[in-house]
Design a protein around this motif. Structure first.
Motif, PDB file in Angstrom:
ATOM      1  N   ASP A  22      -9.096   0.197  -7.594  1.00  0.00           N
ATOM      2  CA  ASP A  22      -8.032   0.775  -6.772  1.00  0.00           C
ATOM      3  C   ASP A  22      -7.439  -0.248  -5.801  1.00  0.00           C
ATOM      4  O   ASP A  22      -6.235  -0.279  -5.590  1.00  0.00           O
ATOM      5  N   TRP A  23      -8.309  -1.040  -5.186  1.00  0.00           N
ATOM      6  CA  TRP A  23      -7.901  -2.092  -4.260  1.00  0.00           C
ATOM      7  C   TRP A  23      -8.603  -3.379  -4.681  1.00  0.00           C
ATOM      8  O   TRP A  23      -9.604  -3.345  -5.406  1.00  0.00           O
ATOM      9  N   VAL A  24      -8.093  -4.512  -4.188  1.00  0.00           N
ATOM     10  CA  VAL A  24      -8.764  -5.806  -4.359  1.00  0.00           C
ATOM     11  C   VAL A  24      -9.170  -6.293  -2.969  1.00  0.00           C
ATOM     12  O   VAL A  24      -8.322  -6.478  -2.086  1.00  0.00           O
ATOM     13  N   ARG A  67      -1.476 -13.253  -4.332  1.00  0.00           N
ATOM     14  CA  ARG A  67      -0.603 -12.087  -4.166  1.00  0.00           C
ATOM     15  C   ARG A  67       0.164 -11.726  -5.444  1.00  0.00           C
ATOM     16  O   ARG A  67       0.226 -10.534  -5.795  1.00  0.00           O
ATOM     17  N   PRO A  68       0.738 -12.671  -6.182  1.00  0.00           N
ATOM     18  CA  PRO A  68       1.460 -12.283  -7.397  1.00  0.00           C
ATOM     19  C   PRO A  68       0.568 -11.698  -8.491  1.00  0.00           C
ATOM     20  O   PRO A  68       1.080 -11.057  -9.423  1.00  0.00           O
ATOM     21  N   MET A 125       0.839  -1.191   0.000  1.00  0.00           N
ATOM     22  CA  MET A 125       0.000   0.000   0.000  1.00  0.00           C
ATOM     23  C   MET A 125       0.870   1.235   0.000  1.00  0.00           C
ATOM     24  O   MET A 125       1.867   1.294   0.719  1.00  0.00           O
ATOM     25  N   THR A 126       0.499   2.225  -0.804  1.00  0.00           N
ATOM     26  CA  THR A 126       1.279   3.446  -0.861  1.00  0.00           C
ATOM     27  C   THR A 126       1.162   4.215   0.445  1.00  0.00           C
ATOM     28  O   THR A 126       0.162   4.132   1.149  1.00  0.00           O
ATOM     29  N   THR A 142      -2.138  -3.783  -7.004  1.00  0.00           N
ATOM     30  CA  THR A 142      -2.593  -2.650  -6.201  1.00  0.00           C
ATOM     31  C   THR A 142      -2.527  -3.022  -4.721  1.00  0.00           C
ATOM     32  O   THR A 142      -1.480  -3.394  -4.226  1.00  0.00           O
ATOM     33  N   VAL A 143      -3.625  -2.897  -4.028  1.00  0.00           N
ATOM     34  CA  VAL A 143      -3.692  -3.162  -2.590  1.00  0.00           C
ATOM     35  C   VAL A 143      -4.472  -4.442  -2.335  1.00  0.00           C
ATOM     36  O   VAL A 143      -5.622  -4.577  -2.780  1.00  0.00           O
TER      37      VAL A 143
END
Length: 234
Positions: free
Chosen positions: A36-38, A62-63, A1-2, A67-68
């Protein structure tokens, strides 16, 4: 996450409504179409009356997620599985206030592992349940359905809770996420009340597929348009 915090509206499709036989491609498809996110719903058949996925599936996904990875633990107790889900790659790990006797300790446990922390509130749980951890968390998730199943109808009673929560948060860098019954019909009102992360399952995935991903993009744009229309009318 940014690391940068902002309150721009974020769409977090729930893969509970995706094709479970193609979860990796589904995650790539919704990201390619602008999510934007999953959002990953984890249910244990105990805290909620359904059973979904665990840490091994999260690690496999994960791979495929750029995004998030937003992991929502609908499990009790959550403490024994925190490490497993963080190790699986969760960026945001959200736990239910109702699922633990020691929320402050649980928040610290997740934070110590380096993941972002969310706290979820069931419809009957008041916003006061998070007052004393607001300085330690990154997000509050307001459930606008009773958790456990996808495709439920939106509970309008939660709009006022979102507004009260927004006032309680003040200028803290804490997101308000809403999950349950989010669609173009309901998105505008929850954003107007103060939400900035919208979880949508069937409203994103309906009518589309890995082979027809543009439909996902159309569905997400319809949700965003409803939010923008509400902002313009305010």
């Amino acid at each position: 996450m940014t690391a940068t915090f902002d309150r721009r509206v974020k769409i977090a499709p729930s893969i509970l409504s995706a094709d479970f036989a193609a979860l990796g491609p589904e995650c790539r498809a919704i990201e390619d179409q602008g999510c934007d996110w999953v959002h990953v719903d984890v249910m244990d058949g105990h805290f909620v009356p359904n059973l979904t996925i665990g840490p091994a599936v999260c690690a496999a996904l994960r791979p495929h997620i750029r995004t998030v990875m937003d992991v929502h633990l609908m499990i009790a107790p959550p403490e024994p599985l925190v490490d497993a889900f963080v190790d699986a790659g969760a960026d945001m790990l959200t736990v239910h206030a109702e699922a633990t006797d020691h929320l402050d300790r649980l928040v610290a446990q997740i934070r110590e592992r380096g993941a972002k922390v969310g706290v979820a509130l069931n419809p009957a749980t008041p916003e006061e349940a998070v007052r004393y951890v607001l300085d330690k968390i990154d997000m509050v998730l307001v459930m606008s359905v009773n958790p456990g199943f996808g495709g439920q109808s939106f509970l309008a009673s939660q709009v006022d809770k979102i507004a009260r929560l927004r006032a309680l948060i003040g200028d803290r860098p804490v997101h308000i996420q809403v999950d349950g019954g989010i669609s173009p019909k309901t998105a505008g009102q929850v954003v107007a009340a103060g939400a900035d992360v919208l979880v949508a399952g069937s409203a994103v995935f309906k009518g589309g597929s890995v082979d027809q991903p543009a439909v996902y993009g159309d569905n997400m744009r319809a949700i965003r348009a409803a939010c923008e229309a509400q902002a313009g009318a305010a």
